[in-house]
Design an enzyme around this catalytic site. Structure first.
Site, PDB file in Angstrom:
ATOM      1  N   GLU A  44       0.832  -1.204   0.000  1.00 46.74           N
ATOM      2  CA  GLU A  44       0.000   0.000   0.000  1.00 46.74           C
ATOM      3  C   GLU A  44       0.868   1.256   0.000  1.00 46.74           C
ATOM      4  OE1 GLU A  44      -2.953  -0.433   3.105  1.00 46.74           O
ATOM      5  OE2 GLU A  44      -4.000  -1.947   1.891  1.00 46.74           O
ATOM      6  N   CYS A  53      -1.615  -4.594  -5.807  1.00 49.01           N
ATOM      7  CA  CYS A  53      -2.174  -5.849  -5.277  1.00 49.01           C
ATOM      8  C   CYS A  53      -1.124  -6.961  -5.260  1.00 49.01           C
ATOM      9  CB  CYS A  53      -3.328  -6.326  -6.149  1.00 49.01           C
ATOM     10  SG  CYS A  53      -4.824  -5.341  -6.053  1.00 49.01           S
ATOM     11  N   GLU A  55      -1.456 -10.060  -6.283  1.00 51.55           N
ATOM     12  CA  GLU A  55      -1.433 -10.891  -7.499  1.00 51.55           C
ATOM     13  C   GLU A  55      -0.592 -10.247  -8.585  1.00 51.55           C
ATOM     14  OE1 GLU A  55      -3.964  -9.881  -5.704  1.00 51.55           O
ATOM     15  OE2 GLU A  55      -5.621 -11.313  -5.698  1.00 51.55           O
TER      16      GLU A  55
HETATM   17  N1  THU Z   1      -5.802  -6.340  -2.672  1.00 46.15           N
HETATM   18  C1  THU Z   1      -4.955  -7.272  -3.219  1.00 46.15           C
HETATM   19  O1  THU Z   1      -3.783  -7.341  -2.871  1.00 46.15           O
HETATM   20  N2  THU Z   1      -5.460  -8.090  -4.182  1.00 46.15           N
HETATM   21  C2  THU Z   1      -6.738  -8.063  -4.652  1.00 46.15           C
HETATM   22  O2  THU Z   1      -7.038  -8.728  -5.621  1.00 46.15           O
HETATM   23  C3  THU Z   1      -7.721  -7.241  -3.951  1.00 46.15           C
HETATM   24  C4  THU Z   1      -7.183  -6.172  -3.075  1.00 46.15           C
HETATM   25  C5  THU Z   1      -5.287  -5.435  -1.643  1.00 46.15           C
HETATM   26  C6  THU Z   1      -5.111  -4.036  -2.122  1.00 46.15           C
HETATM   27  C7  THU Z   1      -5.233  -3.246  -0.854  1.00 46.15           C
HETATM   28  O3  THU Z   1      -3.945  -3.133  -0.260  1.00 46.15           O
HETATM   29  C8  THU Z   1      -6.113  -4.091   0.045  1.00 46.15           C
HETATM   30  O4  THU Z   1      -6.160  -5.371  -0.551  1.00 46.15           O
HETATM   31  C9  THU Z   1      -7.522  -3.559   0.213  1.00 46.15           C
HETATM   32  O5  THU Z   1      -8.113  -3.332  -1.005  1.00 46.15           O
END
Ligand code: THU
Length: 134
Positions: A44, A53, A55
């Protein structure tokens, strides 16, 4: 590399998440056809929009290392480092995966210690916009 081993790699990657703003910790483990596993976590940012994210961290890391073909993905997520139920890949990540992964590629969504639900990329993103459209 078994399904359960890939899920364990995703859970380990989840522990590396940098998520001080949402508290949602996500880990991904992507198995390349070469047999190599690439892991990623969400990272983040204070600007929120610069967040990446788990993935796509795994996917882009793998592609950066020369991989182009993938066999399986596992994703684990939860609040404050503890596994939640299903934490499926977001739409942006599904789209990014379509660039390199076949619709029949299994996506394992970790539901608990040693437990997962299995989908395919095609199930999670039907009728995708892909390289053939450009
Ligand atoms: N997030 C992921 O890492 N992968 C996803 O496919 C959905 C969301 C993370 C992004 C952010 O840091 C947190 O989850 C909340 O959205």
């Amino acid at each position: 590399m078994t399904e359960k081993e890939l899920c364990a790699a995703a859970m380990a990657a989840m522990q590396k998440a940098y998520a001080p703003y949402s508290g949602c910790c996500v880990g991904a483990a992507l198995l390349a056809e070469s047999g190599q596993v690439y892991t990623g976590c969400n990272v983040e940012n204070a600007s929120y929009g610069a967040t990446m994210c788990a993935e796509r961290t795994a996917l882009f890391g793998a592609v950066s290392q020369g991989e182009r073909r993938f066999a399986m993905l596992a994703v684990a997520g939860g609040k404050d480092g503890r596994l939640a139920g299903e934490f499926p890949p977001c739409g942006l990540c599904r789209q990014a995966l379509v660039e390199f992964c076949p619709p029949e590629m299994p996506i394992l969504v970790v539901t608990g210690e040693g437990a997962y639900k299995q989908y395919t990329l095609g199930e999670l993103l039907p009728m995708p916009f892909g390289p053939a459209h450009v």
